[in-house]
Every structure is written in structure tokens, then in C-alpha cells.
Design a protein around this motif. Structure first.
Motif, PDB file in Angstrom:
ATOM      1  N   LEU A 163       0.817  -1.213   0.000  1.00 10.97           N
ATOM      2  CA  LEU A 163       0.000   0.000   0.000  1.00 10.97           C
ATOM      3  C   LEU A 163       0.850   1.262   0.000  1.00 10.97           C
ATOM      4  N   ASN A 182      -6.641   6.518   5.381  1.00  9.87           N
ATOM      5  CA  ASN A 182      -6.107   6.580   4.026  1.00  9.87           C
ATOM      6  C   ASN A 182      -5.642   5.207   3.551  1.00  9.87           C
ATOM      7  N   LEU A 183      -5.072   4.420   4.467  1.00 10.78           N
ATOM      8  CA  LEU A 183      -4.611   3.079   4.100  1.00 10.78           C
ATOM      9  C   LEU A 183      -5.779   2.169   3.722  1.00 10.78           C
ATOM     10  N   LYS A 185      -8.515   3.155   2.267  1.00  5.13           N
ATOM     11  CA  LYS A 185      -8.901   3.576   0.912  1.00  5.13           C
ATOM     12  C   LYS A 185      -7.931   2.988  -0.111  1.00  5.13           C
ATOM     13  N   LYS A 186      -6.632   3.047   0.216  1.00 10.55           N
ATOM     14  CA  LYS A 186      -5.632   2.478  -0.681  1.00 10.55           C
ATOM     15  C   LYS A 186      -5.816   0.967  -0.828  1.00 10.55           C
ATOM     16  N   LYS A 187      -6.208   0.318   0.276  1.00 12.64           N
ATOM     17  CA  LYS A 187      -6.411  -1.130   0.235  1.00 12.64           C
ATOM     18  C   LYS A 187      -7.546  -1.491  -0.710  1.00 12.64           C
ATOM     19  N   PHE A 190      -6.255  -1.063  -4.216  1.00  7.10           N
ATOM     20  CA  PHE A 190      -5.290  -2.135  -4.503  1.00  7.10           C
ATOM     21  C   PHE A 190      -6.016  -3.443  -4.786  1.00  7.10           C
TER      22      PHE A 190
END
Length: 208
Positions: A163, A182-183, A185-187, A190
Motif C-alpha cells: 500500500l 487513508n490506508l 482507501k488504498k487497500k 489495490f
């Protein structure tokens, strides 16, 4: 020195319990070993420890004492995890622990279960039961993650690298300081991209 992390299966700081489960080394030596490594390498090597809730002869008060001790700087682990004791059913596994093979010898009894298909028994001993152990596991781990001395667990490392979290942050950033919103959302992004690539390789059409 080529080592990123060390995991200590400490399991208990209770001397009597340690002797029963084959972890009977001196408590002071355990602490001094962790202190020595941390003082020499600081955050270059991540130090992790595991602790069991519900081990033979260990009371609620003893487990609480271990948890309180971890909240101090005297045992300078970067991360730690409490794990409720699981006693596997002999008939469902190819290999079992010594406790699992003869749990009655260690002071456990089996209680009725609301889910008889589970792979483990609903246990109780003189100090606590499985429900209490699992509830305490969740409570202690949740409090630990919010503690200012708790860093990022190594088990999350590879996922966080995917991430975009820099490698150096995995040993220098505390768990509570990571941008988890935020992580997440990135996950999600991804996972969508990973699924597209996987389906493409498998020549499968994504559902619309």
C-alpha cells in the motif's frame, strides 16, 4: 546484521506456568535479553513477543500483571500479541499439543458448546474459561494498539508495503500514528486492481 525482526514466544511471565508448558526460563533473563537487544540495535531490529491467556495454573490476576508490565518500558518490545488458549479436538487434527492430547491432566474440562462443529473445545479451568480468554485477548490487543510504545506489527508489514508504506516506517512509526483511514482507501483500490490483473491472467471476464 541481516536481521529485521525477532519474535519471542514468551507466552507467560508466571514461573509455575512456564515450567508446565516448557517455558520455565528465568523471567529476569528474558527481560534482560530483550533489553540488551533493544539497547544495542534500537529500531533496527523489531522485537515482538507473544503471550497466552488461559495457560495452566495462570490466574486472571497473573495475566493482568503481565499486561500491566508490558505497558511499562522495562520490557522494551516493539510489538506484542495476546492469544487465547486454543485446545484442539484430538479427533480433528493430525497433530496436537501436549495439552490438547490430555487436557484433563492439565486441569481443564470441556463445557457444552453452542457450535459442536468447531475444531476446538469449549474449555474451563480453575481460573477462567475460553470465553473470558477470547474476550480478554481482544481487549488487551485493542488497548495495546493504542499505546504510545506499540509499533507496527511485522505481520502487517508486507501488506503495508503493497500500500506504499516505506520499509523504514515499519520499524520507526508507531501503530497509532499510521494513517489508517487513508490506508483503508488504498487497500480498496489495490484489491480492485489486483483482482483485475488476476482475472486477466486467468482469462476471466470481470462481472459488471
Amino acid at each position: 546484521i541481516g536481521i529485521r525482526a525477532v519474535s519471542f514466544g514468551i507466552e507467560t511471565l508466571n514461573r509455575e506456568t512456564g515450567l508446565i508448558i516448557g517455558k520455565g526460563y528465568d523471567k529476569r533473563k528474558q527481560i534482560e535479553t530483550v533489553q540488551l537487544i533493544r539497547s544495542k540495535y534500537n529500531n533496527e531490529i523489531s522485537l515482538h513477543g507473544t503471550f497466552i491467556i488461559g495457560a495452566p495454573k495462570e490466574s486472571k490476576e497473573s495475566v493482568q500483571s503481565t499486561f500491566n508490565f508490558l505497558m511499562t518500558e522495562e520490557l522494551p518490545l516493539h510489538t506484542w500479541r495476546f492469544i487465547a488458549l486454543t485446545i484442539l479436538k484430538n479427533e480433528l487434527v493430525a497433530w496436537n499439543s501436549e495439552i490438547g492430547r490430555d487436557y484433563k491432566k492439565f486441569g481443564y474440562k470441556e463445557l457444552p458448546s453452542d457450535n459442536p462443529t468447531r475444531y476446538d473445545i469449549n474449555w474451563e479451568n480453575e481460573h477462567m474459561n475460553r470465553e473470558y480468554a477470547y474476550r480478554t485477548e481482544q481487549e488487551y490487543n485493542s488497548i495495546s494498539h493504542a499505546h504510545p510504545k506499540f509499533f507496527t506489527p511485522n505481520i502487517l508489514g508486507w501488506g503495508l508495503l503493497n500500500l506504499g508504506v516505506p520499509m523504514k516506517d515499519l520499524t520507526t512509526v508507531r501503530y497509532q500514528d499510521l494513517d489508517w483511514v487513508n490506508l483503508e482507501k488504498k487497500k480498496d483500490i489495490f484489491n480492485i486492481q489486483h483482482k483485475k490483473e488476476l482475472f486477466k491472467l486467468l482469462n476471466i471476464q470481470l462481472p459488471k
